[in-house]
Design a protein around this motif. Structure first.
Motif, mmCIF file in Angstrom:
data_model
loop_
_atom_site.group_PDB
_atom_site.id
_atom_site.type_symbol
_atom_site.label_atom_id
_atom_site.label_comp_id
_atom_site.label_asym_id
_atom_site.label_seq_id
_atom_site.Cartn_x
_atom_site.Cartn_y
_atom_site.Cartn_z
ATOM 1 N N VAL A 1 53.703 29.492 8.295
ATOM 2 C CA VAL A 1 53.809 30.371 7.130
ATOM 3 C C VAL A 1 53.745 29.591 5.817
ATOM 4 O O VAL A 1 53.094 30.015 4.864
ATOM 5 C CB VAL A 1 55.109 31.205 7.208
ATOM 6 N N ARG A 2 54.420 28.439 5.772
ATOM 7 C CA ARG A 2 54.527 27.685 4.527
ATOM 8 C C ARG A 2 53.169 27.278 3.944
ATOM 9 O O ARG A 2 52.981 27.368 2.730
ATOM 10 C CB ARG A 2 55.405 26.450 4.740
ATOM 11 N N PRO A 3 52.187 26.823 4.740
ATOM 12 C CA PRO A 3 50.893 26.470 4.123
ATOM 13 C C PRO A 3 50.202 27.652 3.441
ATOM 14 O O PRO A 3 49.588 27.487 2.385
ATOM 15 C CB PRO A 3 50.057 25.954 5.292
ATOM 16 N N VAL A 4 50.338 28.825 4.028
ATOM 17 C CA VAL A 4 49.740 30.020 3.416
ATOM 18 C C VAL A 4 50.436 30.338 2.093
ATOM 19 O O VAL A 4 49.787 30.590 1.074
ATOM 20 C CB VAL A 4 49.814 31.221 4.382
ATOM 21 N N LEU A 5 51.772 30.311 2.111
ATOM 22 C CA LEU A 5 52.514 30.568 0.878
ATOM 23 C C LEU A 5 52.274 29.483 -0.159
ATOM 24 O O LEU A 5 52.226 29.765 -1.358
ATOM 25 C CB LEU A 5 54.006 30.697 1.179
ATOM 26 N N PHE A 6 52.130 28.241 0.294
ATOM 27 C CA PHE A 6 51.837 27.158 -0.642
ATOM 28 C C PHE A 6 50.504 27.401 -1.341
ATOM 29 O O PHE A 6 50.385 27.226 -2.557
ATOM 30 C CB PHE A 6 51.819 25.810 0.085
ATOM 31 N N PHE A 7 49.510 27.825 -0.582
ATOM 32 C CA PHE A 7 48.194 28.102 -1.169
ATOM 33 C C PHE A 7 48.268 29.280 -2.139
ATOM 34 O O PHE A 7 47.675 29.243 -3.217
ATOM 35 C CB PHE A 7 47.170 28.378 -0.064
ATOM 36 N N LEU A 8 49.005 30.328 -1.761
ATOM 37 C CA LEU A 8 49.109 31.506 -2.626
ATOM 38 C C LEU A 8 49.892 31.225 -3.904
ATOM 39 O O LEU A 8 49.639 31.853 -4.937
ATOM 40 C CB LEU A 8 49.748 32.664 -1.856
ATOM 41 N N THR A 9 50.839 30.305 -3.837
ATOM 42 C CA THR A 9 51.666 29.992 -5.003
ATOM 43 C C THR A 9 51.223 28.710 -5.698
ATOM 44 O O THR A 9 51.984 28.151 -6.501
ATOM 45 C CB THR A 9 53.139 29.872 -4.603
ATOM 46 N N LEU A 10 50.025 28.252 -5.412
ATOM 47 C CA LEU A 10 49.529 27.021 -6.008
ATOM 48 C C LEU A 10 49.525 27.047 -7.538
ATOM 49 O O LEU A 10 49.909 26.051 -8.163
ATOM 50 C CB LEU A 10 48.137 26.688 -5.466
ATOM 51 N N PRO A 11 49.149 28.157 -8.183
ATOM 52 C CA PRO A 11 49.217 28.166 -9.651
ATOM 53 C C PRO A 11 50.637 27.953 -10.189
ATOM 54 O O PRO A 11 50.828 27.215 -11.154
ATOM 55 C CB PRO A 11 48.696 29.549 -10.028
ATOM 56 N N ALA A 12 51.622 28.564 -9.549
ATOM 57 C CA ALA A 12 53.013 28.370 -9.982
ATOM 58 C C ALA A 12 53.462 26.937 -9.725
ATOM 59 O O ALA A 12 54.201 26.357 -10.531
ATOM 60 C CB ALA A 12 53.935 29.353 -9.267
ATOM 61 N N THR A 13 53.003 26.363 -8.629
ATOM 62 C CA THR A 13 53.362 24.984 -8.312
ATOM 63 C C THR A 13 52.761 24.019 -9.333
ATOM 64 O O THR A 13 53.436 23.095 -9.793
ATOM 65 C CB THR A 13 52.889 24.624 -6.892
ATOM 66 N N VAL A 14 51.524 24.250 -9.696
ATOM 67 C CA VAL A 14 50.876 23.391 -10.700
ATOM 68 C C VAL A 14 51.540 23.584 -12.054
ATOM 69 O O VAL A 14 51.791 22.609 -12.777
ATOM 70 C CB VAL A 14 49.360 23.684 -10.760
ATOM 71 N N LEU A 15 51.846 24.817 -12.409
ATOM 72 C CA LEU A 15 52.459 25.111 -13.697
ATOM 73 C C LEU A 15 53.834 24.475 -13.841
ATOM 74 O O LEU A 15 54.211 24.025 -14.929
ATOM 75 C CB LEU A 15 52.560 26.629 -13.886
ATOM 76 N N THR A 16 54.580 24.395 -12.742
ATOM 77 C CA THR A 16 55.929 23.804 -12.785
ATOM 78 C C THR A 16 55.926 22.339 -12.372
ATOM 79 O O THR A 16 56.995 21.768 -12.125
ATOM 80 C CB THR A 16 56.886 24.581 -11.864
ATOM 81 N N LEU A 17 54.749 21.746 -12.301
ATOM 82 C CA LEU A 17 54.591 20.334 -11.938
ATOM 83 C C LEU A 17 55.199 20.010 -10.575
ATOM 84 O O LEU A 17 55.799 18.963 -10.366
ATOM 85 C CB LEU A 17 55.190 19.422 -13.020
ATOM 86 N N GLY A 18 55.063 20.936 -9.648
ATOM 87 C CA GLY A 18 55.503 20.728 -8.273
ATOM 88 C C GLY A 18 56.917 21.176 -7.961
ATOM 89 O O GLY A 18 57.325 21.147 -6.806
ATOM 90 N N LEU A 19 57.673 21.573 -8.968
ATOM 91 C CA LEU A 19 59.065 21.972 -8.718
ATOM 92 C C LEU A 19 59.178 23.284 -7.947
ATOM 93 O O LEU A 19 60.204 23.544 -7.324
ATOM 94 C CB LEU A 19 59.832 22.071 -10.038
ATOM 95 N N PHE A 20 58.130 24.101 -7.976
ATOM 96 C CA PHE A 20 58.160 25.365 -7.253
ATOM 97 C C PHE A 20 58.201 25.139 -5.738
ATOM 98 O O PHE A 20 58.595 26.025 -4.989
ATOM 99 C CB PHE A 20 56.964 26.239 -7.631
ATOM 100 N N ILE A 21 57.831 23.947 -5.288
ATOM 101 C CA ILE A 21 57.900 23.636 -3.855
ATOM 102 C C ILE A 21 59.350 23.699 -3.377
ATOM 103 O O ILE A 21 59.615 24.122 -2.251
ATOM 104 C CB ILE A 21 57.267 22.265 -3.574
ATOM 105 N N PHE A 22 60.304 23.308 -4.241
ATOM 106 C CA PHE A 22 61.715 23.426 -3.877
ATOM 107 C C PHE A 22 62.093 24.884 -3.657
ATOM 108 O O PHE A 22 62.842 25.208 -2.741
ATOM 109 C CB PHE A 22 62.608 22.811 -4.961
ATOM 110 N N VAL A 23 61.590 25.758 -4.503
ATOM 111 C CA VAL A 23 61.853 27.193 -4.360
ATOM 112 C C VAL A 23 61.237 27.706 -3.059
ATOM 113 O O VAL A 23 61.865 28.462 -2.318
ATOM 114 C CB VAL A 23 61.305 27.974 -5.578
ATOM 115 N N LEU A 24 60.033 27.267 -2.773
ATOM 116 C CA LEU A 24 59.356 27.681 -1.547
ATOM 117 C C LEU A 24 60.125 27.202 -0.309
ATOM 118 O O LEU A 24 60.308 27.966 0.647
ATOM 119 C CB LEU A 24 57.931 27.131 -1.542
ATOM 120 N N ASN A 25 60.611 25.976 -0.328
ATOM 121 C CA ASN A 25 61.404 25.463 0.790
ATOM 122 C C ASN A 25 62.703 26.247 0.954
ATOM 123 O O ASN A 25 63.120 26.547 2.073
ATOM 124 C CB ASN A 25 61.718 23.976 0.587
#
Length: 116
Positions: free
Chosen positions: A46-70
């Motif tokens: 599931v996580r790779p799909v969500l990572f791809f879908l939330t890639l703009p938020a991850t880029v915008l937050t300089l990768g900090l959104f990955i913590f939220v995703l985890n």
């Protein structure tokens, strides 16, 4: 064999979390084994799909959104596995970070990559 050892390390890491945080509960080691398995499957499928879908938020937050995703993946597993409870989002965030750190430390101690 390495996969089974990694699964056991993750289960031990998950079983140790209630001793560090009162807002996370794991009823038994069997529940920790099941939750570690489900967490591994969710992170694999599931996580790779969500990572791809939330890639703009991850880029915008300089990768900090990955913590939220985890944290959301950790919290999601707690809703599916009986006996594994997480009190809320902030508990899931801190719990996911601690779980990762404990798993990493135990893997570094127990799994020697030079022998592979």
């Amino acid at each position: 064999m390495r996969l089974l050892i990694t699964w056991l390390i993750n289960a031990v890491s998950l079983f140790a979390l209630p001793y560090l945080m009162q807002s996370i509960r794991v009823e038994s080691f069997v529940v920790a084994l099941i939750a570690a398995l489900v967490l591994g499957l969710v992170n694999t499928l599931v996580r790779p799909v969500l990572f791809f879908l939330t890639l703009p938020a991850t880029v915008l937050t300089l990768g900090l959104f990955i913590f939220v995703l985890n944290a959301l993946m950790f919290w999601l597993v707690a809703t599916f596995v009986d006996g594994f409870q997480v009190a809320g989002f902030w508990s899931a965030l801190i719990g996911a970070i601690l779980y990762s750190l404990i798993s990493w430390a135990l893997s570094a101690l127990l799994l020697n990559s030079k022998n592979d």
